[in-house]
Write a protein that holds these residues in place. Sequence first.
Motif, PDB file in Angstrom:
ATOM      1  N   ASP A  14     -24.204  21.078  -1.913  1.00 14.04           N
ATOM      2  CA  ASP A  14     -24.938  19.972  -1.830  1.00 14.04           C
ATOM      3  C   ASP A  14     -24.836  19.274  -0.468  1.00 14.04           C
ATOM      4  O   ASP A  14     -25.840  18.823  -0.015  1.00 14.04           O
ATOM      5  CB  ASP A  14     -24.584  18.904  -3.007  1.00 14.04           C
ATOM      6  N   ALA A  15     -23.605  19.306   0.048  1.00 13.51           N
ATOM      7  CA  ALA A  15     -23.328  18.746   1.222  1.00 13.51           C
ATOM      8  C   ALA A  15     -24.098  19.116   2.440  1.00 13.51           C
ATOM      9  O   ALA A  15     -24.930  18.706   3.400  1.00 13.51           O
ATOM     10  CB  ALA A  15     -22.028  18.464   1.570  1.00 13.51           C
ATOM     11  N   ALA A  16     -24.208  20.619   2.198  1.00 12.47           N
ATOM     12  CA  ALA A  16     -24.790  21.480   3.304  1.00 12.47           C
ATOM     13  C   ALA A  16     -26.234  21.513   3.268  1.00 12.47           C
ATOM     14  O   ALA A  16     -26.850  21.225   4.363  1.00 12.47           O
ATOM     15  CB  ALA A  16     -24.258  23.067   3.174  1.00 12.47           C
ATOM     16  N   ASP A  44     -27.055  19.690 -11.756  1.00 16.86           N
ATOM     17  CA  ASP A  44     -25.745  19.874 -11.754  1.00 16.86           C
ATOM     18  C   ASP A  44     -24.719  18.949 -10.975  1.00 16.86           C
ATOM     19  O   ASP A  44     -23.689  18.717 -11.392  1.00 16.86           O
ATOM     20  CB  ASP A  44     -25.511  21.205 -11.174  1.00 16.86           C
ATOM     21  N   MET A  45     -25.188  18.307 -10.020  1.00 17.66           N
ATOM     22  CA  MET A  45     -24.210  17.271  -9.372  1.00 17.66           C
ATOM     23  C   MET A  45     -24.262  16.102 -10.291  1.00 17.66           C
ATOM     24  O   MET A  45     -23.127  15.204 -10.045  1.00 17.66           O
ATOM     25  CB  MET A  45     -25.211  16.973  -7.591  1.00 17.66           C
ATOM     26  N   GLU A  46     -25.434  15.724 -10.812  1.00 16.32           N
ATOM     27  CA  GLU A  46     -25.347  14.543 -11.774  1.00 16.32           C
ATOM     28  C   GLU A  46     -24.535  14.600 -12.744  1.00 16.32           C
ATOM     29  O   GLU A  46     -23.664  13.810 -13.121  1.00 16.32           O
ATOM     30  CB  GLU A  46     -26.691  14.603 -12.407  1.00 16.32           C
ATOM     31  N   VAL A  47     -24.062  15.983 -13.494  1.00 15.77           N
ATOM     32  CA  VAL A  47     -23.024  16.215 -14.494  1.00 15.77           C
ATOM     33  C   VAL A  47     -21.680  16.179 -13.684  1.00 15.77           C
ATOM     34  O   VAL A  47     -20.947  15.417 -14.364  1.00 15.77           O
ATOM     35  CB  VAL A  47     -23.331  17.593 -14.985  1.00 15.77           C
ATOM     36  N   ILE A  48     -21.737  16.561 -12.571  1.00 16.54           N
ATOM     37  CA  ILE A  48     -20.356  16.402 -11.857  1.00 16.54           C
ATOM     38  C   ILE A  48     -19.870  14.818 -11.733  1.00 16.54           C
ATOM     39  O   ILE A  48     -18.904  14.726 -11.881  1.00 16.54           O
ATOM     40  CB  ILE A  48     -20.329  17.159 -10.535  1.00 16.54           C
ATOM     41  N   SER A  49     -21.041  14.279 -11.341  1.00 18.89           N
ATOM     42  CA  SER A  49     -20.693  12.733 -11.119  1.00 18.89           C
ATOM     43  C   SER A  49     -20.257  11.877 -12.334  1.00 18.89           C
ATOM     44  O   SER A  49     -19.231  11.290 -12.473  1.00 18.89           O
ATOM     45  CB  SER A  49     -21.963  12.289 -10.483  1.00 18.89           C
ATOM     46  N   GLN A  50     -20.777  12.361 -13.464  1.00 16.63           N
ATOM     47  CA  GLN A  50     -20.414  11.849 -14.710  1.00 16.63           C
ATOM     48  C   GLN A  50     -19.181  12.231 -15.102  1.00 16.63           C
ATOM     49  O   GLN A  50     -18.470  11.614 -15.525  1.00 16.63           O
ATOM     50  CB  GLN A  50     -21.337  12.062 -15.736  1.00 16.63           C
TER      51      GLN A  50
END
Length: 127
Positions: A14-16, A44-50
């Motif tokens: 995501d950062a790259a 998937d990043m949204e799930v990680i954030s949650q």
Amino acid sequence: ITKEFTIRELMSVDAALTTLLSSTTMRPYTRIRLMRTAKSVSNDMEVISQERQKIIQEYCEKDENGQPKVDQSGNLNVSPEGNAKWNEFMLSKIEVEFVPIHPELINDIEDVDISNQDAFVIDELME
């Protein structure tokens, strides 16, 4: 295509992608392809954030209002158990379906300085 990443690797992806998308010189086609790849990762990043928020709520020191307490440096004080839980989560694997990046599209990006870490991650996203 579908590929397996650890959560930590996916955060690097995501950062790259964010770094690549900061370019102002790429052709519209290149931007569209990169945006498609970024969009496939963003769910998937949204799930990680949650999950991160759940760990913070459960394991972080709270202020008088029940909100996570932030120190003078802007850091959260998370218990050792919470840090262990986060580290375990970061090493868990997830299958991600994404639009691969064509290697020739990277040549279209001239004004972004890519770190070695970002280059390694981007290579994982190429066809």
